[in-house]
Design a protein around this motif. Sequence first.
Motif, PDB file in Angstrom:
ATOM      1  N   LYS A 191      30.235  10.740   5.894  1.00 29.47           N
ATOM      2  CA  LYS A 191      29.430  10.637   7.117  1.00 29.47           C
ATOM      3  C   LYS A 191      30.346  10.328   8.296  1.00 29.47           C
ATOM      4  CE  LYS A 191      27.337   8.859   4.039  1.00 29.47           C
ATOM      5  NZ  LYS A 191      27.459   9.044   2.562  1.00 29.47           N
ATOM      6  N   VAL A 192      30.273  11.119   9.347  1.00 33.67           N
ATOM      7  CA  VAL A 192      31.174  10.976  10.490  1.00 33.67           C
ATOM      8  C   VAL A 192      30.373  10.863  11.784  1.00 33.67           C
ATOM      9  CG1 VAL A 192      33.073  11.995  11.797  1.00 33.67           C
ATOM     10  CG2 VAL A 192      32.936  12.349   9.317  1.00 33.67           C
ATOM     11  N   PRO A 193      30.411   9.688  12.444  1.00 31.76           N
ATOM     12  CA  PRO A 193      29.738   9.561  13.743  1.00 31.76           C
ATOM     13  C   PRO A 193      30.562  10.236  14.843  1.00 31.76           C
ATOM     14  CG  PRO A 193      30.831   7.506  13.173  1.00 31.76           C
ATOM     15  CD  PRO A 193      31.013   8.419  11.994  1.00 31.76           C
ATOM     16  N   ILE A 194      29.876  10.946  15.722  1.00 30.79           N
ATOM     17  CA  ILE A 194      30.520  11.642  16.836  1.00 30.79           C
ATOM     18  C   ILE A 194      29.978  11.058  18.146  1.00 30.79           C
ATOM     19  CG2 ILE A 194      30.854  13.871  17.982  1.00 30.79           C
ATOM     20  CD1 ILE A 194      32.226  13.749  15.280  1.00 30.79           C
ATOM     21  N   LYS A 195      30.873  10.839  19.090  1.00 31.03           N
ATOM     22  CA  LYS A 195      30.469  10.326  20.393  1.00 31.03           C
ATOM     23  C   LYS A 195      29.267  11.107  20.912  1.00 31.03           C
ATOM     24  CE  LYS A 195      32.187   9.752  25.131  1.00 31.03           C
ATOM     25  NZ  LYS A 195      33.334  10.008  26.048  1.00 31.03           N
ATOM     26  N   ARG A 252      23.510  10.852  25.586  1.00 36.36           N
ATOM     27  CA  ARG A 252      22.080  10.596  25.390  1.00 36.36           C
ATOM     28  C   ARG A 252      21.783  10.616  23.892  1.00 36.36           C
ATOM     29  NH1 ARG A 252      22.210  14.243  29.709  1.00 36.36           N
ATOM     30  NH2 ARG A 252      21.823  13.264  31.746  1.00 36.36           N
ATOM     31  N   ASN A 253      20.884  11.497  23.439  1.00 40.71           N
ATOM     32  CA  ASN A 253      20.501  11.491  22.023  1.00 40.71           C
ATOM     33  C   ASN A 253      21.154  12.612  21.217  1.00 40.71           C
ATOM     34  OD1 ASN A 253      18.810   9.260  22.285  1.00 40.71           O
ATOM     35  ND2 ASN A 253      17.094  10.527  22.970  1.00 40.71           N
ATOM     36  N   ASN A 254      22.154  13.251  21.802  1.00 37.08           N
ATOM     37  CA  ASN A 254      22.837  14.338  21.098  1.00 37.08           C
ATOM     38  C   ASN A 254      24.333  14.064  21.013  1.00 37.08           C
ATOM     39  OD1 ASN A 254      20.629  16.320  20.700  1.00 37.08           O
ATOM     40  ND2 ASN A 254      20.529  16.254  22.932  1.00 37.08           N
ATOM     41  N   MET A 255      24.979  14.724  20.081  1.00 38.86           N
ATOM     42  CA  MET A 255      26.426  14.632  20.028  1.00 38.86           C
ATOM     43  C   MET A 255      27.006  15.306  21.262  1.00 38.86           C
ATOM     44  SD  MET A 255      27.397  15.249  16.000  1.00 38.86           S
ATOM     45  CE  MET A 255      26.206  16.547  15.683  1.00 38.86           C
ATOM     46  N   ASP A 256      28.001  14.678  21.846  1.00 38.21           N
ATOM     47  CA  ASP A 256      28.682  15.273  22.990  1.00 38.21           C
ATOM     48  C   ASP A 256      29.369  16.560  22.535  1.00 38.21           C
ATOM     49  OD1 ASP A 256      29.935  14.809  25.840  1.00 38.21           O
ATOM     50  OD2 ASP A 256      31.589  15.355  24.512  1.00 38.21           O
ATOM     51  N   TYR A 257      29.073  17.656  23.219  1.00 36.41           N
ATOM     52  CA  TYR A 257      29.583  18.968  22.801  1.00 36.41           C
ATOM     53  C   TYR A 257      31.106  18.974  22.700  1.00 36.41           C
ATOM     54  CZ  TYR A 257      30.815  23.919  23.023  1.00 36.41           C
ATOM     55  OH  TYR A 257      31.363  25.148  22.765  1.00 36.41           O
ATOM     56  N   PHE A 258      31.763  18.402  23.696  1.00 23.59           N
ATOM     57  CA  PHE A 258      33.224  18.459  23.723  1.00 23.59           C
ATOM     58  C   PHE A 258      33.836  17.552  22.657  1.00 23.59           C
ATOM     59  CE2 PHE A 258      31.825  19.695  27.972  1.00 23.59           C
ATOM     60  CZ  PHE A 258      32.444  20.925  28.074  1.00 23.59           C
ATOM     61  N   ALA A 259      33.201  16.387  22.409  1.00 23.85           N
ATOM     62  CA  ALA A 259      33.682  15.507  21.348  1.00 23.85           C
ATOM     63  C   ALA A 259      33.477  16.158  19.977  1.00 23.85           C
ATOM     64  CB  ALA A 259      32.949  14.165  21.408  1.00 23.85           C
ATOM     65  N   LEU A 260      32.356  16.835  19.828  1.00 17.11           N
ATOM     66  CA  LEU A 260      32.063  17.540  18.577  1.00 17.11           C
ATOM     67  C   LEU A 260      33.085  18.647  18.334  1.00 17.11           C
ATOM     68  CD1 LEU A 260      30.189  18.243  16.179  1.00 17.11           C
ATOM     69  CD2 LEU A 260      28.800  19.584  17.778  1.00 17.11           C
ATOM     70  N   ARG A 261      33.325  19.437  19.350  1.00 20.37           N
ATOM     71  CA  ARG A 261      34.276  20.534  19.219  1.00 20.37           C
ATOM     72  C   ARG A 261      35.688  20.013  18.931  1.00 20.37           C
ATOM     73  NH1 ARG A 261      37.831  23.864  21.875  1.00 20.37           N
ATOM     74  NH2 ARG A 261      37.576  26.092  21.436  1.00 20.37           N
TER      75      ARG A 261
END
Length: 349
Positions: free
Chosen positions: A61-65, A68-77
């Motif tokens: 399980k990996v938390p991503i920055k 709001r209530n979604n993973m930040d697109y750039f942090a995810l990428r």
Amino acid sequence: MRTVCINCRPLVDNLTGIERCIYEYIKRFNQLAPLRGIDIELLYPEGMEIHLPEETSNLKKVPIKRKRNNMDYFALRKYVKSKDALYVSMHGGACVMSPALVCINDLRPILFKNFDPFMTRLKYRVNFCLAKKISSKIVTISQTSRNEINDTLKIKKEDIEVIYPGWEHIRNIPSDDSIWSRLPEVEKGNYFYSLSSRAPHKNFKWVEEVARRNPTVQFLIGGKRWNNGDDNEKKLSNVHYLGYVTDSENVELMKNCRAFLHPSKYEGFGMTPLEAYACGAEICVSNASCLPEVFGDCAHYFDPENYEIDLQELLSQSCKKTADILKKYSWDKSADQWMKLFEEYAKCR
């Protein structure tokens, strides 16, 4: 072999539809991953609780920055790229990089422009374009959706994999008969039941109009309100709006209804009628979209524009009551299809 990173953002929400699919697949991936030698990571918004199966010890399980209530697109990428991983979006979210597997369940946001606000439709159109341009393979949930994606997005059929949802989860859910305390005026076994979000294309207007013409018949409608428009509840004494129902309440209502009604004008698959069928209910579905493909001769069909339908006559239609439809769809078979895609597209360059 590359790590497989699955976007689990939908599991922040209640387990309905797409969320249920991801949950059931993860349950099986936990068993299959060690046998196939595949490392799978579940990505989710940091600081938010997600609904996961009890046993996920073989999955990281990996938390991503988040934003709001979604993973930040750039942090995810950035994270997926740092792992040189295979990215998997089972809910049609934005494709962040290649290689990637993206599931487009249906094209409702762009085929039915009056159902969603402009910004929602724009977001989906961008996501679909990214999937077409970047993803390694598109996955969808019926042959009907596959044909629509081919026709509308001009994606070759050979680049689209059909993976049907399953139904087995419903048999492990106990009934909760406490629901009847909320419905003292409803006779067990003597009502028609429908379940879905009350989005316009789900066509609950049909249930309301049929109820208006059959005032002595009871109709129960479960599911949350539609956030993107007006779905004011009609004030009919024989129509009961239940709002969100738990899995156990849902099983109780499916097992004891005269029939499950599904008047939808558009579906990617149609999981709730399949659940009802697995609970032993007669299912009556509209003859629209993918529903005839999915249910074959195991359902009673009606025109979703016809409000003058005779329910007794509808139920007297010839209809097979066999286990064939349940043999056709299976979470286990579908999870195996996903794993084969993981093996194919996670191969090291």
